[in-house]
Design a protein around this motif. Structure first.
Motif, short mmCIF file in Angstrom:
data_model
loop_
_atom_site.label_atom_id
_atom_site.label_comp_id
_atom_site.label_asym_id
_atom_site.label_seq_id
_atom_site.Cartn_x
_atom_site.Cartn_y
_atom_site.Cartn_z
N THR A 172 -65.10 -32.99 -56.62
CA THR A 172 -65.58 -32.16 -55.51
C THR A 172 -64.47 -31.22 -55.07
N ILE A 173 -64.79 -29.94 -54.93
CA ILE A 173 -63.82 -28.95 -54.46
C ILE A 173 -64.42 -28.17 -53.29
N SER A 174 -63.56 -27.51 -52.52
CA SER A 174 -64.02 -26.76 -51.35
C SER A 174 -63.67 -25.28 -51.48
N VAL A 175 -64.50 -24.46 -50.86
CA VAL A 175 -64.28 -23.01 -50.83
C VAL A 175 -64.33 -22.54 -49.39
N TRP A 176 -63.32 -21.78 -48.99
CA TRP A 176 -63.29 -21.17 -47.65
C TRP A 176 -63.42 -19.66 -47.77
N ASN A 177 -64.09 -19.06 -46.79
CA ASN A 177 -64.04 -17.61 -46.60
C ASN A 177 -64.55 -17.29 -45.20
N THR A 178 -64.50 -16.03 -44.83
CA THR A 178 -64.90 -15.63 -43.47
C THR A 178 -66.18 -14.80 -43.48
N TYR A 179 -67.01 -15.00 -44.50
CA TYR A 179 -68.28 -14.28 -44.54
C TYR A 179 -69.15 -14.66 -43.33
N THR A 180 -70.02 -13.75 -42.97
CA THR A 180 -70.94 -14.00 -41.85
C THR A 180 -72.36 -13.58 -42.23
N TYR A 181 -73.32 -14.08 -41.47
CA TYR A 181 -74.72 -13.68 -41.56
C TYR A 181 -75.26 -13.73 -42.99
N HIS A 182 -75.85 -12.62 -43.47
CA HIS A 182 -76.53 -12.67 -44.76
C HIS A 182 -75.55 -12.88 -45.91
N GLN A 183 -74.28 -12.44 -45.75
CA GLN A 183 -73.30 -12.66 -46.81
C GLN A 183 -73.01 -14.16 -46.97
N GLN A 184 -72.94 -14.85 -45.84
CA GLN A 184 -72.72 -16.30 -45.88
C GLN A 184 -73.89 -16.99 -46.57
N PRO B 83 -67.47 -22.23 -44.40
CA PRO B 83 -67.16 -20.95 -43.76
C PRO B 83 -66.14 -21.13 -42.62
N GLN B 84 -65.30 -20.13 -42.46
CA GLN B 84 -64.25 -20.20 -41.45
C GLN B 84 -64.35 -19.03 -40.48
N ALA B 85 -63.77 -19.20 -39.30
CA ALA B 85 -63.72 -18.13 -38.31
C ALA B 85 -62.75 -17.05 -38.76
N TYR B 86 -63.09 -15.80 -38.49
CA TYR B 86 -62.23 -14.69 -38.91
C TYR B 86 -60.92 -14.66 -38.12
N GLN B 87 -61.00 -14.98 -36.83
CA GLN B 87 -59.82 -14.92 -35.98
C GLN B 87 -58.75 -15.92 -36.45
N ASP B 88 -57.56 -15.41 -36.65
CA ASP B 88 -56.39 -16.21 -37.06
C ASP B 88 -56.59 -16.91 -38.40
N TYR B 89 -57.48 -16.38 -39.22
CA TYR B 89 -57.76 -17.05 -40.50
C TYR B 89 -56.53 -17.11 -41.40
N ASP B 90 -55.80 -16.00 -41.52
CA ASP B 90 -54.66 -15.96 -42.43
C ASP B 90 -53.62 -17.02 -42.07
N SER B 91 -53.28 -17.09 -40.79
CA SER B 91 -52.26 -18.06 -40.38
C SER B 91 -52.78 -19.49 -40.50
N ASN B 92 -54.05 -19.71 -40.16
CA ASN B 92 -54.63 -21.06 -40.28
C ASN B 92 -54.72 -21.50 -41.74
N LEU B 93 -55.04 -20.57 -42.61
CA LEU B 93 -55.13 -20.88 -44.04
C LEU B 93 -53.76 -21.28 -44.58
N LEU B 94 -52.74 -20.47 -44.27
CA LEU B 94 -51.40 -20.76 -44.77
C LEU B 94 -50.91 -22.13 -44.29
N LEU B 95 -51.16 -22.44 -43.03
CA LEU B 95 -50.74 -23.72 -42.47
C LEU B 95 -51.46 -24.87 -43.18
N ALA B 96 -52.76 -24.72 -43.40
CA ALA B 96 -53.54 -25.77 -44.04
C ALA B 96 -53.10 -25.99 -45.49
#
Length: 439
Positions: free
Chosen positions: A47-59, A82-95
Motif C-alpha cells: 500500500t502506498i499513499s499519494v498527496w496533492n493539493t487538488y480541489t473540486y473536480h480535479q480531486q 488530498p492536502q490543504a494548499y496552505q503551508d503545503y510545501d513546508s508541511n510536506l518537507l517536515l513529513a
C-alpha cells in the motif's frame, strides 16, 4: 630452514591474494562492481499513499484514476490523501524528513531540486530503462525538451516523472482583430506592431502579460540566451538579449500599447471586459475567459522570435520519495500506469492540459477534445516549443529579478528616457540575480 621459509612465503602470498580478491569484490572496481539486483516484481501486496493539493473536480478526477489503477491489479493499493494548499510545501518537507510523508506527490523541477540534494527522491531511471518493467521509447515519446528538463541533474537520471503540461497561450479578441484586418502575431515584433495599431484605433492597450517575469524569460531564451551556468554558479543571461527584451517591453508600457496586470493580478478580467485586446496567460485559466467574453475569443501559441523555440511547461510532474524497495517499485508501477496513453489523455482533458507524450496526444480520445476546444488546439502546437531553464538553488531569485526589472523601470517617474532606464535596470538585474544564486 629453507622448507619453513618456503611455507611462510606461500602463506604470505595466499593472504595477499585473498585480501586483494576481497577488496576487488567490495570496492566498486570497474571490472568487479557489486550492484544490488533491482526488485522488479512484488511478492506481497503493498500500500502506498499519494498527496496533492487538488480541489473540486480535479480531486474527483484524480480519485477516479487511482480507483482505476487499484482495480487493474491486486498487488498495489494506492491511497489518495488530498492536502490543504496552505503551508503545503513546508508541511510536506517536515513529513518527509520525519518519515511520515507520502510515497508520491506533485513537484515542479525547481521545488524537486531541494529534495534531490537531500537524497530523498527515487531515481526512477533504474525502472524506466529496465528490460522487465521499463517504458518503451520513453525519451523519444516525450514532447519538446521535457526529457532534457527532467534529466538536468544527471544523464538518464529521472527524479521528476512527467505527466501533463499546461503552458502560456495568447488569448486575443477576434472581433477587434477582424475589424482592423490584423493577423495573429507570431513574433514579439509583430505583437508590438499589432498592439500599436489597436491602441491607435481603439484607444486600449493591444496586449498584456499575466507574468512579466515569464515574458522576459520567454524572450531572452528564444534569443539564444543562457540562464544560470550551473558549473560556475553564475548568471549566464546574455546582456544583449536582456537589454533588447527589456527595451521592447518598457517601450510598449511607457507608450501605452502594452499593459501590466497591476492590481488586477490577471488579465482575464480586463480582457473579457474589453479593456485590453490580447494577453498572455496560462492555458489552465481559460475557464476565466471563454465563458465570460461577449466577443469571439482566439487562442494561439505565444510569439516566437530568435533561433530557439521556447514555451514554459507548467504542469510539473510526480516524484517518488525513497522508502523500501517494495514501496519504491509500487510507486513506479503507479506512475507507469499514469503514463499509459488513454489514462494520460483522460487526465489531461480533465485538467485542461496536454499530455506530455506524443502517443497520448495522438489518441482518438485527446484528438476529439482538440477538435472541440481552441485552448487544447493551441496547447498541442505549444508542446513542440516546450523548453526549460535550470532548476537549481537561486533559480527562483533569478526569475524574480526579471520581473523586478520590468516593474521598477515602469514605475520610475523621474522622466528618464527608456535607454537610461534600461541601462540602470540591467546593472541592478545582474547584481540581484547573482546575489540570489550565492545566497
Amino acid at each position: 630452514m629453507k622448507k619453513l621459509l618456503t611455507v611462510l612465503l606461500a602463506l604470505s602470498m595466499l593472504i595477499t591474494l585473498s585480501a586483494c580478491s576481497s577488496s576487488n569484490n567490495n570496492s566498486g572496481d570497474d571490472n568487479n562492481e557489486v550492484t544490488d539486483e533491482l526488485l522488479t516484481e512484488l511478492s506481497e501486496p503493498v500500500t502506498i499513499s499519494v498527496w496533492n493539493t487538488y480541489t473540486y473536480h480535479q480531486q474527483e478526477a484524480f480519485q477516479e484514476m487511482v480507483d482505476s489503477f487499484n482495480a487493474s491489479q491486486d498487488m498495489v493499493t494506492v491511497v489518495y490523501e488530498p492536502q490543504a494548499y496552505q503551508d503545503y510545501d513546508s508541511n510536506l518537507l517536515l513529513a518527509v524528513r520525519n518519515g511520515t510523508g507520502p510515497n508520491i506527490t506533485n513537484r515542479y523541477p525547481s521545488s524537486a531540486a531541494a529534495y534531490i540534494e537531500e537524497d530523498l527522491l527515487v531515481n526512477l531511471s533504474k525502472y524506466i530503462f529496465n528490460e522487465e518493467v521499463g517504458i518503451d521509447n520513453f525519451k523519444e515519446n516525450l514532447v519538446g525538451k521535457t526529457y532534457e528538463e527532467i534529466t538536468q541533474w544527471g544523464e538518464d537520471s529521472v527524479y521528476v516523472f512527467p505527466v501533463i503540461i499546461t503552458s502560456e497561450v495568447l488569448y486575443y479578441n477576434k472581433d477587434i482583430f477582424n475589424e482592423l484586418n490584423l493577423e495573429v502575431p507570431t513574433t514579439w515584433e509583430e505583437l508590438a506592431e499589432v498592439s500599436k495599431t489597436i491602441y491607435a484605433e481603439k484607444g486600449i492597450p493591444g496586449w498584456g502579460s499575466d507574468s512579466e517575469t515569464d515574458t522576459m524569460i520567454d524572450r531572452v531564451v528564444q534569443l539564444g540566451s543562457g540562464f544560470i551556468d550551473v558549473e560556475s554558479n553564475t548568471v549566464s543571461v546574455d546582456e544583449t538579449a536582456f537589454r533588447q527584451s527589456l527595451e521592447w517591453y518598457l517601450s510598449g508600457l511607457k507608450e501605452g500599447y502594452f499593459r501590466l496586470a497591476g492590481s488586477d493580478y490577471y488579465h482575464s478580467g480586463p480582457f473579457t471586459q474589453g479593456n485590453v485586446a490580447s494577453y498572455i496567460g496560462s492555458s489552465a485559466g481559460s475557464g476565466y475567459v471563454l465563458p465570460y467574453a461577449d466577443f469571439e475569443v482566439g487562442v494561439a501559441l505565444i510569439p516566437q522570435s530568435g533561433n530557439v523555440k521556447f514555451a514554459p511547461a507548467w504542469g510539473g510532474g510526480l516524484v517518488a520519495f525513497d522508502k523500501s524497495e517494495e514501496e519504491n517499485l509500487a510507486s513506479y508501477l503507479f506512475l507507469k500506469y499514469c503514463l499509459s496513453d488513454e489514462v494520460l489523455a483522460k487526465w489531461a482533458i480533465e485538467f485542461g492540459a496536454a499530455p506530455c507524450t506524443k502517443s497520448a496526444i495522438a489518441t482518438a480520445t485527446f484528438q476529439k477534445q482538440a477538435a472541440d476546444d481552441i485552448v487544447t488546439q493551441a496547447l498541442i502546437e505549444t508542446t513542440e516549443c516546450i523548453n526549460w531553464v535550470p532548476s537549481v538553488a537561486g533559480a527562483d531569485g533569478v526569475r524574480d529579478a526579471f520581473g523586478k526589472a520590468v516593474d521598477a523601470s515602469y514605475a520610475d517617474d523621474s522622466g528618464k528616457d527608456v535607454e537610461t532606464l534600461v541601462n540602470e535596470a540591467t546593472v541592478t538585474f545582474y547584481q540581484e540575480a547573482q546575489a540570489a544564486i550565492e545566497q
